[in-house]
Write a protein that holds these residues in place. Structure first.
Motif, PDB file in Angstrom:
ATOM      1  N   THR A   3      -6.816   3.688  -5.751  1.00  0.00           N
ATOM      2  CA  THR A   3      -5.227   3.944  -5.369  1.00  0.00           C
ATOM      3  C   THR A   3      -5.192   5.472  -5.751  1.00  0.00           C
ATOM      4  OG1 THR A   3      -4.894   3.402  -7.740  1.00  0.00           O
ATOM      5  CG2 THR A   3      -4.770   1.707  -6.103  1.00  0.00           C
ATOM      6  N   TYR A  16      -5.397   5.534   4.802  1.00  0.00           N
ATOM      7  CA  TYR A  16      -5.423   5.325   3.463  1.00  0.00           C
ATOM      8  C   TYR A  16      -6.620   6.239   3.016  1.00  0.00           C
ATOM      9  CZ  TYR A  16      -5.627   2.280  -0.730  1.00  0.00           C
ATOM     10  OH  TYR A  16      -5.421   1.987  -1.860  1.00  0.00           O
ATOM     11  N   THR A  57      -5.066   9.642   2.588  1.00  0.00           N
ATOM     12  CA  THR A  57      -4.249   9.511   1.350  1.00  0.00           C
ATOM     13  C   THR A  57      -4.843   9.797   0.033  1.00  0.00           C
ATOM     14  OG1 THR A  57      -2.377   8.313   2.430  1.00  0.00           O
ATOM     15  CG2 THR A  57      -2.454   8.549   0.040  1.00  0.00           C
ATOM     16  N   SER A  70       0.737   4.293  -2.906  1.00  0.00           N
ATOM     17  CA  SER A  70       0.276   5.469  -2.556  1.00  0.00           C
ATOM     18  C   SER A  70       1.297   6.580  -3.049  1.00  0.00           C
ATOM     19  CB  SER A  70       0.413   5.578  -1.019  1.00  0.00           C
ATOM     20  OG  SER A  70       1.588   5.552  -0.494  1.00  0.00           O
ATOM     21  N   ASP A  95       0.611  -1.188  -0.186  1.00  0.00           N
ATOM     22  CA  ASP A  95      -0.048   0.055   0.056  1.00  0.00           C
ATOM     23  C   ASP A  95       0.866   1.158  -0.004  1.00  0.00           C
ATOM     24  OD1 ASP A  95      -2.341  -1.367   0.084  1.00  0.00           O
ATOM     25  OD2 ASP A  95      -2.498  -1.532   2.092  1.00  0.00           O
TER      26      ASP A  95
END
Length: 242
Positions: free
Chosen positions: A180, A219, A222, A43, A39
């Motif tokens: 993503t 997450y 982000t 990122s 991850d």
């Protein structure tokens, strides 16, 4: 208009593509990256292709990096467990372990509401067609897959499919749902290249993050900081946003 990523949005790939990435790296280095390490790499927004992500993790670990063609062969062995262009019924790899995140009724609802829809994915075409056509039963879905356009975050594929679906009837809004930073940046790129069209970035954390209350807030932050317009709790939550 709704356009969707596939991995992490239409199907859960934690036990398939992600696992193939882990096992490929382990095959060459003896080190198996954990989901959080994958991850973190994703990122950065430029490692949408899992073959390239595997090579980059090997490079950063200090391991010898194989030729790309050799790595792809190992990766495909884990993921497909058979000829990618052969009979899916003969596949024995991790692709057999991909829980669906939507059902056919979701797309029937989109159509009933008058929405056009399609898919822009970095998945290999046989894999993308398998989940869309065989598992979900969609008939000839509009699809841009690996090799049809440059890898995300290049927005070429997103723009091309939106143009294809629009025809002479320009939609009021084009929404793209991904999981993503690369997906978010793809929409931002489309906004820069086609400012005449309204684009909206929808983002959802993949299942392995959604189920982790410790990882999910960071997450989603982000994704938001990357420029996502809306953070969703599921793919189906997108139904009335566009």
């Amino acid at each position: 208009m709704y356009l969707f990523d596939i991995d992490g949005v239409i199907r859960d790939v934690a036990g398939s593509y992600r696992r193939a990435l882990q096992e490929t790296v382990h095959h060459y280095s003896g080190w198996r990256p954990i989901p959080q390490e994958i991850d973190a790499l994703k990122s950065e927004g430029i490692w949408n292709n899992d073959w390239d992500a595997s090579m980059e993790l090997l490079r950063r670990s200090g391991a010898d990096v194989p030729k790309r063609k050799a790595l792809i062969s190992i990766f495909s062995g884990f993921y497909f467990g058979g000829d990618p262009d052969g009979d899916p019924g003969a596949w024995t790899g991790f692709i057999r372990d991909e829980p669906l995140l939507v059902d056919p009724a979701f797309f029937a609802q989109l159509t009933a509401k008058g929405h056009r829809w399609g898919f822009v994915s970095g998945a290999e075409p046989p894999s993308a067609r398998y989940v869309l056509e065989q598992r979900l039963g969609l008939k000839d879905p509009a699809l841009i897959a690996m090799g049809d356009a440059p890898d995300k975050p290049d927005p070429t594929g997103l723009i091309r499919l939106a143009d294809q679906l629009a025809g002479d009837d320009e939609p009021e809004l084009v929404c793209y749902l991904g999981d993503t930073v690369a997906d978010v940046r793809t929409v931002l790129g489309a906004q820069r290249q086609r400012p005449d069209r309204a684009w909206l970035s929808l983002a959802v954390a993949p299942p392995h993050v959604l189920s982790d209350p410790n990882a999910r807030p960071d997450y989603e932050a982000t994704l938001r900081n990357a420029g996502a317009d809306h953070i969703l709790s599921s793919t189906t939550a997108s139904l009335d946003l566009c």
